[in-house]
Design a protein around this motif. Structure first.
Motif, PDB file in Angstrom:
ATOM      1  N   ASP A 217      -1.856 109.113   0.853  1.00 27.48           N
ATOM      2  CA  ASP A 217      -1.295 110.413   0.500  1.00 27.48           C
ATOM      3  C   ASP A 217      -0.694 110.304  -0.904  1.00 27.48           C
ATOM      4  O   ASP A 217       0.283 109.581  -1.108  1.00 27.48           O
ATOM      5  N   THR A 218      -1.297 110.981  -1.891  1.00 24.83           N
ATOM      6  CA  THR A 218      -0.843 110.874  -3.278  1.00 24.83           C
ATOM      7  C   THR A 218      -0.150 112.162  -3.717  1.00 24.83           C
ATOM      8  O   THR A 218      -0.722 113.244  -3.591  1.00 24.83           O
ATOM      9  N   ARG A 219       1.070 112.031  -4.223  1.00 22.19           N
ATOM     10  CA  ARG A 219       1.802 113.225  -4.655  1.00 22.19           C
ATOM     11  C   ARG A 219       2.358 113.025  -6.058  1.00 22.19           C
ATOM     12  O   ARG A 219       2.786 111.922  -6.398  1.00 22.19           O
ATOM     13  N   ARG A 236      12.696 105.602   4.329  1.00 21.65           N
ATOM     14  CA  ARG A 236      11.455 104.906   4.723  1.00 21.65           C
ATOM     15  C   ARG A 236      11.722 103.420   4.973  1.00 21.65           C
ATOM     16  O   ARG A 236      11.200 102.824   5.899  1.00 21.65           O
ATOM     17  N   VAL A 320       4.277 102.115   0.616  1.00 25.66           N
ATOM     18  CA  VAL A 320       4.679 103.123  -0.374  1.00 25.66           C
ATOM     19  C   VAL A 320       4.606 102.536  -1.782  1.00 25.66           C
ATOM     20  O   VAL A 320       5.067 101.423  -2.020  1.00 25.66           O
ATOM     21  N   ARG A 338      -2.322 102.097  -7.120  1.00 28.35           N
ATOM     22  CA  ARG A 338      -2.324 102.802  -5.828  1.00 28.35           C
ATOM     23  C   ARG A 338      -3.016 101.959  -4.757  1.00 28.35           C
ATOM     24  O   ARG A 338      -2.631 101.969  -3.596  1.00 28.35           O
ATOM     25  N   THR A 349       1.414 105.840   1.047  1.00 25.60           N
ATOM     26  CA  THR A 349       1.870 106.978   0.247  1.00 25.60           C
ATOM     27  C   THR A 349       2.029 106.504  -1.189  1.00 25.60           C
ATOM     28  O   THR A 349       2.549 105.411  -1.427  1.00 25.60           O
ATOM     29  N   CYS A 350       1.578 107.324  -2.140  1.00 24.05           N
ATOM     30  CA  CYS A 350       1.745 106.988  -3.552  1.00 24.05           C
ATOM     31  C   CYS A 350       2.441 108.148  -4.250  1.00 24.05           C
ATOM     32  O   CYS A 350       1.947 109.280  -4.218  1.00 24.05           O
TER      33      CYS A 350
END
Length: 386
Positions: A217-219, A236, A320, A338, A349-350
């Motif tokens: 999941d990249t945000r 986390r 993460v 990543r 998650t990135c």
């Protein structure tokens, strides 16, 4: 290179069968295909010069080991050269248990091996009792002699010069024909560029991920929301996650990069507590390894790092990745970083933290990162943007 004759290398398959039986999973279709191509090259009387391109986590190292076992079955030795000590040690840690299980001797040779230990390693390579070696640039040194070197694998090909590649392949026995060479890169290269840069090589591509890998999941998050990010990371970690925090490239000077990393390290230690580690390029190799080992073993939960962790660091429990000032990094670098998370069965998650306002190219880069995990597609886009 290509016109030179090689020696046909083919085995009876007994080591490959043992290795496959010892693996807890099956090879992907792409790995099988690449292995067939490599085996066919090795069996021919022409010298192999093949590039194995695979995306982050597509299983190149395993394909390389199986190729090395073909060389051993054929009565030769094989060497795997990695550009950094961290990477060489990691390859060794990954491959050694499998080699031990199937009864093949694998040793590690780095610049740190001195005295009696080094003498023993060199003797094993010279008299042929040691079949496989993983090492750093130390493999190129003149006192490293092989009984019968048949295959050289070079990891992260772009970190080595052509002369180094030639120096290693020259360690084979001339009278038997040359050494086969397999080079690997985890930075997928656009086809057009691959032809230009590696026109002398055949190319195999690994385009699948091993089964069980979750998408990442990249945000993209603006830097002014940093306090929120730190709070989320804290939550986390309390829930058992392990986190990388990559500091930005500040300017050309390593000193300034270092100051930024140390400051971030102190701030995170203050807010998140004591279990924070730090890795940067100015540390001695032993300190770097110790910090990495603490993170891998779970003695630290958060690892603050400069870009030294870019290649090949494998901690399956890390889920993460925070990249600070992501707009300053190139696409290939972002993709590599990543790829350090989501390597186990847990989803990754990135977070790409960016400083506003963003320029057009930076905006496009972050957008591509959010849209795809396909390294080959990212490489094409990178070329187009440049």
């Amino acid at each position: 290179m290509r016109r030179l004759t090689g020696r046909p290398l083919s085995g009876d398959g007994h080591l490959l069968a043992k290795a496959r039986a010892a693996l807890p999973y099956q090879l992907t279709g792409a790995q099988e295909q690449a292995l067939r191509e490599i085996a066919a090259d090795m069996a021919s009387d022409k010298r192999m010069l093949r590039l194995l391109q695979g995306d982050v986590g597509s299983g190149k190292t395993l394909v390389a080991l199986l190729a090395m076992l073909i060389a051993v079955e054929a009565g030769g030795q094989a060497a795997l050269a990695a550009p950094t000590e961290i990477l060489a040690r990691q390859h060794f840690a990954t491959l050694e248990p499998l080699c031990r299980q199937i009864g093949v001797t694998l040793v590690l040779l780095t610049g740190r091996d001195k005295g009696k230990a080094r003498v023993e390693i060199l003797a094993g390579l010279a008299n042929g009792t040691t079949a496989l070696v993983v090492g750093t640039h130390a493999l190129f040194e003149t006192d490293v002699q092989f009984h019968d070197l048949a295959l050289v694998v070079v990891d992260e090909q772009h970190r080595f010069g052509v002369h180094q590649r030639l120096a290693l392949s020259a360690k084979g026995q001339r009278d038997k024909g040359g050494v086969d060479v397999l080079v690997m890169t985890a930075t997928p290269i656009p086809r057009t560029l691959a032809l230009t840069a590696y026109g002398d090589m055949d190319v195999s591509r690994l385009t699948e991920k091993p089964p069980g890998r979750q998408p990442i999941d990249t945000r993209a998050v603006p830097l002014d929301r940093l306090p929120e990010v730190v709070e989320a990371i804290d939550r986390r970690i309390k829930a058992g996650a392990r986190v990388y925090w990559v500091c930005p490239l500040v300017e050309e000077s390593e000193q300034v990069d270092l100051a930024a990393a140390e400051q971030r390290f102190r701030e995170l230690q203050g807010t998140i507590g004591a279990r924070v580690g730090l890795v940067h390029g100015r540390m001695k190799a032993a300190e770097k390894d110790a910090a990495m080992a603490d993170f891998a073993a779970g003695r630290t939960d958060l690892l603050v790092a400069t870009t030294v962790i870019e290649v090949g660091v494998d901690v399956p429990q890390a889920t993460v990745m925070v990249i600070e000032h992501a707009e300053r990094f190139g696409l290939a670098q972002l993709h590599q970083l990543r790829g350090r998370v989501g390597r186990g069965s847990l989803a990754g998650t990135c977070l790409l933290l960016f400083g506003a306002p963003l320029g057009e190219a930076a905006k496009a880069r972050l957008q591509i990162m959010r849209e795809t995990e396909d390294g080959f597609l990212i490489a094409e886009e990178d070329l187009r943007l440049r």
